[in-house]
Design a protein around this motif. Structure first.
Motif, short mmCIF file in Angstrom:
data_model
loop_
_atom_site.label_atom_id
_atom_site.label_comp_id
_atom_site.label_asym_id
_atom_site.label_seq_id
_atom_site.Cartn_x
_atom_site.Cartn_y
_atom_site.Cartn_z
N ASP A 122 0.82 -1.21 0.00
CA ASP A 122 0.00 0.00 0.00
C ASP A 122 0.85 1.26 0.00
N GLN A 123 2.11 1.16 0.48
CA GLN A 123 2.99 2.33 0.51
C GLN A 123 3.84 2.45 -0.75
N LYS A 124 4.21 1.32 -1.32
CA LYS A 124 4.99 1.32 -2.56
C LYS A 124 4.36 0.34 -3.53
N PRO A 125 3.42 0.81 -4.37
CA PRO A 125 2.71 -0.10 -5.29
C PRO A 125 3.56 -0.51 -6.49
N MET A 126 4.60 -1.25 -6.21
CA MET A 126 5.47 -1.73 -7.28
C MET A 126 6.07 -3.08 -6.90
N TRP A 127 6.25 -3.92 -7.90
CA TRP A 127 6.90 -5.21 -7.73
C TRP A 127 8.41 -5.02 -7.73
N LYS A 128 9.12 -5.86 -6.98
CA LYS A 128 10.57 -5.84 -6.98
C LYS A 128 11.07 -7.24 -7.32
N VAL A 129 11.89 -7.33 -8.35
CA VAL A 129 12.43 -8.61 -8.78
C VAL A 129 13.94 -8.56 -8.64
N ALA A 130 14.49 -9.45 -7.82
CA ALA A 130 15.94 -9.54 -7.62
C ALA A 130 16.47 -10.75 -8.38
N PHE A 131 17.73 -10.64 -8.82
CA PHE A 131 18.34 -11.70 -9.62
C PHE A 131 19.53 -12.29 -8.88
N VAL A 132 19.86 -13.52 -9.22
CA VAL A 132 20.91 -14.26 -8.54
C VAL A 132 22.26 -13.57 -8.76
N ALA A 133 22.99 -13.36 -7.65
CA ALA A 133 24.36 -12.82 -7.70
C ALA A 133 24.45 -11.55 -8.53
N ASP A 134 23.49 -10.66 -8.36
CA ASP A 134 23.48 -9.43 -9.14
C ASP A 134 22.85 -8.33 -8.29
N ALA A 135 23.59 -7.24 -8.10
CA ALA A 135 23.07 -6.13 -7.30
C ALA A 135 21.99 -5.36 -8.04
N THR A 136 21.89 -5.58 -9.34
CA THR A 136 20.89 -4.88 -10.14
C THR A 136 19.57 -5.64 -10.08
N GLY A 137 18.50 -4.94 -9.78
CA GLY A 137 17.17 -5.54 -9.77
C GLY A 137 16.25 -4.79 -10.72
N VAL A 138 15.01 -5.20 -10.76
CA VAL A 138 14.02 -4.58 -11.62
C VAL A 138 12.79 -4.23 -10.79
N VAL A 139 12.29 -3.03 -11.00
CA VAL A 139 11.05 -2.58 -10.37
C VAL A 139 9.98 -2.53 -11.45
N VAL A 140 8.84 -3.15 -11.17
CA VAL A 140 7.72 -3.15 -12.12
C VAL A 140 6.54 -2.44 -11.45
N HIS A 141 6.11 -1.33 -12.03
CA HIS A 141 5.01 -0.56 -11.46
C HIS A 141 3.70 -1.33 -11.61
N ASP A 142 2.99 -1.45 -10.49
CA ASP A 142 1.77 -2.25 -10.52
C ASP A 142 0.66 -1.58 -11.33
N ALA A 143 0.70 -0.26 -11.44
CA ALA A 143 -0.38 0.45 -12.13
C ALA A 143 -0.36 0.20 -13.63
N ASP A 144 0.84 0.19 -14.25
CA ASP A 144 0.89 0.09 -15.72
C ASP A 144 1.83 -1.01 -16.21
N GLY A 145 2.53 -1.70 -15.32
CA GLY A 145 3.41 -2.80 -15.73
C GLY A 145 4.73 -2.35 -16.32
N VAL A 146 5.07 -1.08 -16.22
CA VAL A 146 6.33 -0.57 -16.76
C VAL A 146 7.48 -1.01 -15.85
N ALA A 147 8.53 -1.56 -16.47
CA ALA A 147 9.69 -2.05 -15.72
C ALA A 147 10.83 -1.05 -15.78
N GLU A 148 11.55 -0.92 -14.67
CA GLU A 148 12.71 -0.04 -14.59
C GLU A 148 13.85 -0.77 -13.89
N ILE A 149 15.05 -0.54 -14.39
CA ILE A 149 16.24 -1.08 -13.72
C ILE A 149 16.43 -0.32 -12.41
N ALA A 150 16.67 -1.04 -11.34
CA ALA A 150 16.87 -0.42 -10.03
C ALA A 150 18.11 -1.01 -9.39
N ARG A 151 19.15 -0.21 -9.27
CA ARG A 151 20.36 -0.68 -8.60
C ARG A 151 20.16 -0.63 -7.10
#
Length: 362
Positions: free
Chosen positions: A270-299
């Motif tokens: 409810d405070q951050k309406p976005m998905w967070k996807v982390a990857f194995v052995a990688d500091a870089t993750g992906v944020v996917v906004h729940d409202a429109d499904g747009v993905a952004e790289i998130a270090r």
């Protein structure tokens, strides 16, 4: 104040901190020592959670489907963690429906352990029960409702003073400081044990006491009452029971933005309406906004100081050496409390005998 007077003052501070807090230091120290190895304890106490049938993994969707079968209506999925080592289970965390939320303490969570090879549910548990949870509650609040956390924090402050005063009293009054490292400084074994163990554990115990007080009083060390908040709106974030984006769509967006094996998925709140996807052995993750499904790289953002202090205190990702130090930092204060009480009791005895002889002479 003379050096002798200052030493006597430090002795009184050290003595009364130890005597008054001895009964409280024992449960805090012993539970802290045990919780350093909480993962190993969980493996020993709940082997069914780790009885996996193989090392292969499936797509995330079957695990979520299996978890929903054992969860109650209204429970909201919070995260899915894939195994990071062979033989480990898939772990799904969920937030219970609003009617089953805890009022005090950490956020209520339901954990589902799943066999990675078959998506078979191995175990389900609520974080409000169990031996390990009880150990955490004793260590964090002494099982005292309301003010227990503050009491533990003030014990940490007292232990800071005890460490400083103990080092002052340990320091030899004559000769070089290395004389303090010798074993036979006194004719009694318990006194020698108290002096020697107290010296070696003083600095680690100072660090553990400081970080413990930091955890208990985040509003003091973190810059005011807002430091207690966990999100921009205050309060605890609650996973969305019905996100707008389906898990399949989220994974497609995340993999289009970043290649690699998925390690963990956090659901929107409810405070951050976005998905967070982390990857194995990688500091870089992906944020996917729940409202429109747009993905952004998130270090990975810099770790907050409060999180660093907690890791130092409990040994998470701090290496085996520091975990052993924390373990000893839990056991040795218990020994120091017992030997300190013995020393005090003996001193009372010989003082009473001295007064009796003085009265007899008079």
């Amino acid at each position: 104040m003379s050096k002798i007077g200052l030493r006597k003052a430090w002795f009184q501070v050290h003595k009364w901190i130890g005597l008054i807090l001895a009964i409280l230091i024992l449960p805090l120290s012993l539970t802290g020592a045990a919780l350093v190895w909480d993962d190993a304890l969980d493996h020993a106490l709940n082997p069914q959670r780790y009885a996996t049938s193989g090392n292969g993994t499936l797509a995330p969707q079957p695990y979520i489907a299996a978890a929903r079968v054992v969860l109650q209506p209204g429970d909201a999925i919070a995260s899915l963690t894939l195994p990071d080592a062979p033989g480990e289970p898939v772990v799904v965390s969920a937030s219970p429906a609003s009617g089953r939320q805890g009022v005090q303490g950490p956020p209520a969570r339901i954990t589902v352990w799943i066999d990675p090879a078959s998506a078979h549910v191995l175990d389900v548990a609520n974080n409000s029960g169990g031996l390990i949870r009880t150990l955490h509650m004793i260590h964090g609040s002494l099982l005292i409702p309301g003010v227990g956390r503050q009491i533990v924090g003030w014990i940490g402050v007292a232990m800071l003073l005890s460490c400083v005063s103990g080092l002052w009293l340990w320091w030899p009054t004559v000769g070089r400081w290395v004389r303090g490292l010798r074993w036979r400084r006194h004719r009694n074994t318990d006194t020698n044990l108290h002096h020697l163990l107290g010296f070696w554990i003083a600095l680690p115990l100072f660090v553990l006491s400081l970080t413990g007080a930091w955890i208990a009083f985040p509003q003091v060390f973190g810059g005011g009452p807002n430091a207690m908040r966990t999100g921009p709106k205050g309060g605890r974030p609650v996973p969305l029971a019905q996100p707008q984006q389906a898990l399949d769509a989220v994974l497609r967006s995340a993999r289009a933005a970043h290649a690699g094996a998925v390690a963990k998925i956090d659901w929107p709140t409810d405070q951050k309406p976005m998905w967070k996807v982390a990857f194995v052995a990688d500091a870089t993750g992906v944020v996917v906004h729940d409202a429109d499904g747009v993905a952004e790289i998130a270090r990975a953002a810099p770790e907050p100081l409060a999180r660093t202090m907690r890791r130092i205190h409990d040994g998470t990702q701090m290496g085996l050496l520091w975990q052993i130090v924390i373990f000893l930092g839990g056991l040795l204060p218990a020994i120091l409390a017992v030997t300190g009480i013995i020393m005090w009791w003996r001193a009372r005895g010989w003082r009473a005998q001295l007064k009796a002889r003085q009265r007899a002479r008079a």
